[in-house]
Design a protein around this motif. Sequence first.
Motif, PDB file in Angstrom:
ATOM      1  N   VAL B  83       0.830  -1.216   0.000  1.00 27.73           N
ATOM      2  CA  VAL B  83       0.000   0.000   0.000  1.00 27.73           C
ATOM      3  C   VAL B  83       0.862   1.264   0.000  1.00 27.73           C
ATOM      4  N   LEU B  85       3.521   1.825  -1.567  1.00 29.60           N
ATOM      5  CA  LEU B  85       4.007   2.122  -2.916  1.00 29.60           C
ATOM      6  C   LEU B  85       2.848   2.267  -3.893  1.00 29.60           C
ATOM      7  N   TRP B  86       1.818   1.474  -3.680  1.00 31.93           N
ATOM      8  CA  TRP B  86       0.694   1.414  -4.625  1.00 31.93           C
ATOM      9  C   TRP B  86      -0.163   2.669  -4.550  1.00 31.93           C
ATOM     10  N   LEU B  87      -0.397   3.147  -3.323  1.00 28.21           N
ATOM     11  CA  LEU B  87      -1.300   4.294  -3.172  1.00 28.21           C
ATOM     12  C   LEU B  87      -0.514   5.596  -3.302  1.00 28.21           C
ATOM     13  N   ARG B  88       0.171   5.721  -4.402  1.00 25.61           N
ATOM     14  CA  ARG B  88       0.926   6.934  -4.729  1.00 25.61           C
ATOM     15  C   ARG B  88       0.629   7.282  -6.179  1.00 25.61           C
TER      16      ARG B  88
END
Lengths: 323, 235
Positions: B83, B85-88
């Motif tokens: 999360v 890294l992904w929620l950027r």
Amino acid sequence: MNGALRAVPDAPMVALDGVTKRYRGIVAVSEVTCRFEAGVTAVLGPNGAGKSTVLRLACGLTRPSDGVVRIHGHDPREHPEVSRFVGVVPQHHRLLPRTTALRFVELAGVLAGVDDPLIAARASLEAVELDPSDRRVTEQYSNGMRQRVKIAQALVTGPSILVIDEPLNGLDPRQRERMIDTFVELGRQGRCVVISSHVLDEVERFGSRVVVMNQGRLVAEGGVAAIRELMDDRPHHIRVGTDEPTHLAAAMLEGGWVTEARIVHGGVEVACSDVAGFARSLAPLAVKLGAELTEVRPLDDDLESVFRYLTQDGRPAGHGERT
Amino acid sequence: MTATYALWSTLVRAVASRARLLGFAAVAVLVVVVAARSGNDLLLARDAVQFVDLVGVSFAAPVAALVFGVGVLGDLVDDGTLVYLWLRPVARWRLALSAAVASWTLAIPMAMIPVLAGCAVLGAADRLTAAAVLATFGAVSAYSSLFVWLGLVSRRALVWGIGYLLIVEQFAARGGSGLGALSVRSHALSILAGRTGVDLPTAWFSPLASGIVLAVVTLAGVVATTVTLRKRDLA
């Protein structure tokens, strides 16, 4: 990609419309419609109520099976850029491995395109009372320190929306006070702060709007007081301190102002459906009986009671005021 | 620090656990010992090439790619930290490519070291050493891309990966030029055989064709990872 996407004017900060989420046929969240706007909103509910799923939907971590989720007017699944508006603090305490707090928070700034991520990371860590020069990797931190690192990485990008799962987990009392103040202040600044919590007295201290979930459904939303007003079909419990408990109880029952009365030491505890009517009638009745009133105190006006009422049988109690 | 560099360095740090690095150091030492003990027996070029096949293409390359490939994103999925890294606001292809490159960064040297050490101990010709490097590089690249994707889609990626290597790859590589076209190992051995001029039983293709196929497989793995990152839910 950074900076290309702008918030749609007048669109809600976070909007869920008719959102259902199923995991392999099991419904986790069913037909939830709500808005999250500036200020602190608490999502409350027992385990398995669907709180965390709502939070994940609200920030785009999971895609709805049905319905629509919008962040500043954009679908977060179609536009990953929208995540620049969002800071997320997961419930678990795990951080990226073999990384210092400063590097971890700086990474968040770099990926979000913050102008000077190193300076922003230092400031963000100091804001949560952590030492930016600490060279230890975060595996060596306590849970409370990791929680603060997670909050720092969420704040470093200056997001307009903060989604925080169980925000005070692992913090000591002083840090909890500081974090509560921080979140309340962020809400006052016009940011949308969405928290989930099962610690109800904490939520009251946020002074927040409340969204109550049970069995995957939104069962009530509004201020704590507004939700309490929904309980008109349920008795309010009130303690009345008096030197004439027997006579007062009998008169109140006879007058139909209360549905139950129980004599206790130094007074009477009553249950009533119409609190306003009860309040209007109590003083004249006491005068008439020559009874002295020493105390009138609601026994169940705390959030814990509201929450228990709303969720005890799983049926929707209705929506409170839309704030 | 750019976003791509930040992603790459973070992912390398995340997957480079001490246990994994020590494990591969032990493998390298073992290979050198075996090579040293076998050196006097490997008088023919064919034997040396088969040694490279056995140690590099068929063992070190797939194992290194599997261990680092499935871990680079799979570990983060398992512990819920993806999360971060992904929620950027970062393009999914950039995250997928960074993961693949992070896997290559570790798997290629981990596979190359025993191969090169073995070649040195055996006194292999430069031509064989160059061929071994090319074949191992191609195999690691292709396997890594596939295993990065596998780590993202399965919580039992290591088991599935071992099954794939032991059953599909072995079976396909021995299945002639038809089934062999589906085998990364077969293409890597085709490069090794073509560059050394030694005929290997499962080398069915020209080095050029095999090089193109391995590049396409590598790209396909990155694309599949990108698509999965776009579509999957995060816990």
